[in-house]
Design an enzyme around this catalytic site. Structure first.
Site, PDB file in Angstrom:
ATOM      1  N   SER A   1     -42.924 -29.585 -24.258  1.00 61.34           N
ATOM      2  CA  SER A   1     -43.344 -29.281 -22.882  1.00 61.34           C
ATOM      3  C   SER A   1     -44.616 -28.456 -22.947  1.00 61.34           C
ATOM      4  CB  SER A   1     -42.241 -28.467 -22.201  1.00 61.34           C
ATOM      5  OG  SER A   1     -42.676 -27.951 -20.967  1.00 61.34           O
TER       6      SER A   1
ATOM      7  N   TYR B   1     -36.159 -21.715 -22.261  1.00 65.08           N
ATOM      8  CA  TYR B   1     -36.717 -23.082 -22.326  1.00 65.08           C
ATOM      9  C   TYR B   1     -37.978 -23.081 -23.194  1.00 65.08           C
ATOM     10  CZ  TYR B   1     -38.481 -27.578 -20.463  1.00 65.08           C
ATOM     11  OH  TYR B   1     -38.952 -28.869 -20.315  1.00 65.08           O
TER      12      TYR B   1
END
Ligand SMILES: NC(=O)c1ccc[n+]([C@@H]2O[C@H](COP(=O)([O-])OP(=O)(O)OC[C@H]3O[C@@H](n4cnc5c(N)ncnc54)[C@H](O)[C@@H]3O)[C@@H](O)[C@H]2O)c1
Length: 278
Positions: free
Chosen positions: A155, A168
């Site tokens: 990401s 995350y």
């Protein structure tokens, strides 16, 4: 991307919906047999519903309607034995594994000092250990065959700090370190390993009340239209979110013959956010 994947066997985790489904359809439309793997189950610490078995069946249906070939596997990437069994099954049935896309993932939110042990552990378990399980199962048969493509999905949140997404971000930075290490360990074997880093993508992961509440805490029951301008402000290219197909194009490139000398990179599909990073 017009690469031909006729005869190739492609394993994609998290393929029941979202980006995984887009990758699955694209490979199948280009001649590959796709193994679409998904847990199809909610997780207690994830504040939005995950895919269902109907979603996974729909991925297979869309592929078959387009004339492609698909097998579905219901498995949780947190279970290393299940990933090994899935790859053993692929080799028994198809005799090869050409491409592995480690895509399954979850999101969750909270400032670092407020994350619970369960939120932290589950995030690392799915988004980092799950990728490890997938690569550990998929890489050996590729190495033995002398060819293969491993693509992990991290990401843009794995390229910079991101408030409310500390767990995350930590997992996604970990995916980058893991993939780069594997790329070196496989260098010279005919197998490449690369990372794709999407920015904000138009999937159920970002379109849910929990995520909308993070972006629009001042609005009661915010809608897609309410949050779009706020998402857009994150991106220099003024996109609220990119399409799953934008990420698929990067995955297809890394799996294609054109990328045979590309290994160990992070390919960022970040609508300009990369320009702010070193
Ligand atoms: N949507 C975004 O803005 C965005 C941005 C950057 C990176 N990503 C990453 O892209 C990947 C795909 O996400 P998406 O946007 O398609 O979201 P999504 O929620 O639509 O899809 C994720 C899929 O992974 C599956 N999954 C979750 N946990 C699993 C587990 N333990 N085992 C097996 N399958 C599991 C879900 O059921 C779902 O089908 C994820 O790794 C995500 O972190 C997403």
């Amino acid at each position: 991307m017009s690469a031909d994947f006729t005869g190739a066997v492609v394993l994609i985790t998290g393929a029941a919906r979202g980006q995984g489904r887009s990758h699955a359809l694209a490979f199948a439309e280009r001649g590959a047999t796709v193994i679409a793997l998904d847990a199809c189950a909610d997780i207690a610490t994830v504040p939005y519903p995950l895919a269902t078995s109907d979603d996974l069946a729909q991925t297979a249906h869309l592929i078959e309607r387009a004339g492609g070939m698909c097998r579905t596997v219901r498995a949780d990437v947190r279970n290393g034995d299940a990933l090994r069994a899935a790859v053993t099954g692929i080799l028994a049935e198809h005799g090869r594994l050409d491409v592995c896309v480690a895509n399954a993932g979850i999101a969750g939110f909270g400032p670092v000092c407020e994350l619970t042990d369960a939120q932290w552990a589950t995030m690392l378990d799915v988004n980092l250990t799950g990728v490890f399980h997938t690569l550990r199962a998929a890489a050996p048969p590729m190495k033995e065959a002398g060819s293969g493509r491993i693509i992990t999905i991290a990401s843009m949140g794995g390229r910079a700090g991101t408030p409310n997404l500390g767990h995350y971000a930590a997992a996604k930075w970990g995916v980058i370190g893991l993939t780069k290490t594997l790329a070196l360990e496989l260098a010279g074997s005919g197998v490449t390993a690369n990372v794709v880093c999407p920015g904000t993508v138009d999937t159920p992961m970002v379109h849910n009340p929990a995520m909308y509440g993070l972006f629009a805490p001042d609005i009661e029951d915010p809608t897609r239209e309410d949050v779009a301008p706020r998402y857009r402000r994150l991106n220099p290219m003024a996109e609220a979110w990119t399409a799953p197909e934008d990420v698929t194009a990067a995955v297809l490139y890394l799996a294609s013959p054109a990328a045979r000398h590309v290994s160990g990179i992070t390919l960022e599909i970040g609508a300009g956010v990369s320009a702010r990073m070193q």
